[in-house]
Design a protein around this motif. Sequence first.
Motif, mmCIF file in Angstrom:
data_model
loop_
_atom_site.group_PDB
_atom_site.id
_atom_site.type_symbol
_atom_site.label_atom_id
_atom_site.label_comp_id
_atom_site.label_asym_id
_atom_site.label_seq_id
_atom_site.Cartn_x
_atom_site.Cartn_y
_atom_site.Cartn_z
ATOM 1 N N LYS A 215 33.997 39.663 34.753
ATOM 2 C CA LYS A 215 34.774 40.423 35.603
ATOM 3 C C LYS A 215 35.998 41.062 34.725
ATOM 4 O O LYS A 215 36.439 41.998 35.011
ATOM 5 C CB LYS A 215 35.496 39.573 36.763
ATOM 6 C CG LYS A 215 34.283 38.714 37.510
ATOM 7 C CD LYS A 215 34.906 37.510 38.075
ATOM 8 C CE LYS A 215 33.949 36.517 38.757
ATOM 9 N NZ LYS A 215 34.267 35.349 39.018
ATOM 10 N N SER A 219 36.524 45.274 34.764
ATOM 11 C CA SER A 219 37.860 45.711 35.039
ATOM 12 C C SER A 219 38.336 46.390 33.627
ATOM 13 O O SER A 219 38.920 47.520 34.004
ATOM 14 C CB SER A 219 38.970 44.462 35.143
ATOM 15 O OG SER A 219 40.173 44.980 35.415
ATOM 16 N N ASP A 354 38.279 37.688 39.606
ATOM 17 C CA ASP A 354 37.586 38.511 40.831
ATOM 18 C C ASP A 354 38.525 39.538 41.546
ATOM 19 O O ASP A 354 38.315 40.621 41.825
ATOM 20 C CB ASP A 354 37.047 37.600 41.924
ATOM 21 C CG ASP A 354 38.125 36.653 42.353
ATOM 22 O OD1 ASP A 354 39.284 36.275 41.596
ATOM 23 O OD2 ASP A 354 38.121 36.094 43.394
ATOM 24 N N LEU A 357 39.416 42.616 39.199
ATOM 25 C CA LEU A 357 38.298 43.370 39.201
ATOM 26 C C LEU A 357 38.432 44.397 40.548
ATOM 27 O O LEU A 357 38.350 45.506 40.551
ATOM 28 C CB LEU A 357 36.881 42.972 39.203
ATOM 29 C CG LEU A 357 35.661 43.608 39.455
ATOM 30 C CD1 LEU A 357 35.700 44.669 38.266
ATOM 31 C CD2 LEU A 357 34.566 42.866 39.238
#
Length: 493
Positions: A215, A219, A354, A357
């Motif tokens: 993630k 990102s 999470d 992202l």
Amino acid sequence: MAESLKNKTVRGIGWSLLDNLFSHGVQFLVGIVLARLLSPDDYGLLGLVGIFTVVCTALINGGFTTALIRKKDATDDDFNTTFICNLGMSLLLYAVTFLCAPLIANFFDRDELVALVRVSSLGLIIGALALVQQTRLTKRIDFKTQTKITMASSVLSGAIGIIMAFFDFGVWALVAQQLSSHIMRTIQLYIYNRWLPHLRFSAKSFHELFGFGWKIMVSTLINSIWKELTQVIVGKFYSPAALGQYTRGKHFSRLLSSQLTNVLQRVTYPVLSNIQDDKERMVSAYRRIIRTTVFVTAIAMFFLGAVSEPLIYCLIGPKWHEASLYLPFLCIIGAFYPIIAINMNMLAVQGRSDLLLILEIVKKLLELVPLFIGALVGIIPMLYTFIMTNAIGYLLNSHFSGKLLGYNSWMQIKDIAPSFGIAFLVGLSVWFLKYLPLSNWIILPIQVLVGAAVLFIIVRNFKMQEYQEIMSIAKHYSNKKRSKSDGEARRTV
């Protein structure tokens, strides 16, 4: 324990700051010489090559190094698995880039890009060999060793670039400078680290590290692509020469904002990861970092933007006039980078990759607006819009990181507003001096003196807490050095 952590943080920031100041200080001085020897078109060509290498670098990292630093009990299997993944991805991406070089050249209508892309991309493989070595030093908060490595590689690669530019190698002087820096840095990391990787892959390590790191990788990849899309817009819809002007302005702004951001991310992430289970200490450290960072960054960036024209004229000459027009906007944008990065770091420390992202995707959708404006209207309107999207991006990051810790956006804004206010006053006090009917060589030192005087008067009269915090850190570090010197003197006697 708290004092030990403070010492580690201060020492880490000190050495990391010295690392960045020296490396980019050398690059800055070398850049001044190269900018006088080379043309905006040369820099524009390198900027086009950089679009692809930056994106590939994000993929090669894969989020593994971030996961390694966060993991308290990282094993040798973890390091070896990361090394294999980094190297394997770099070889794959180099092969793809090598094959796609003619397509890249056709897209930008510059045949010389074929060779430039293929040679420059070798830095991907060299850099991959060094990633785990650097991560081991960062995990130990050993930035002193990294600083030594940077000093040697920056000086030698800078000398190579200048010599080649002097003998009319053009853009290849810039390529040689970059590759030689990668090579020397990688060799030194292996010498100082005394750790050799083994081709031992662990599926367990891969799943654990990649489970967190993918993630972060996505990102970072999204962020890198969007940053480079600006280069694509300028290079495609305008010209490599216009891109060269833009990248020169960007280079000046990044000397302060991006480097301070890198320092803070490198040091605060491993430090805060060590206290991730103690939220009260995290909030206290987080708040002090935010306030001190904005105090330094905002003032420096607003001042740099205010002196942009005389500075660029004096350092690299009137042929870079267009860069001086972009620089004030880039400096305002750059003032947001460190605080956006700190808030992203806090999400990563708390294991919310999470959320990190999702936020990155939302912010990049917002940044489609300035990219369209850049393609259809012009570079200056694009930069105006980027200022607005960066402000919104900061509010999004601070809202979610603050929500998890109990330090929300409004609390952050109240903490940083005085620093932005001072930055505006300092910038305004020197901005209009450029209209004096004097030589730029006289205006620039006048601006520096006036800006320093205004800043000194404000911080002394209003007893700024951020200023006192910086002075406290400096005094603490100075006392430690003095105590060490006294102890060595007594032992000698």
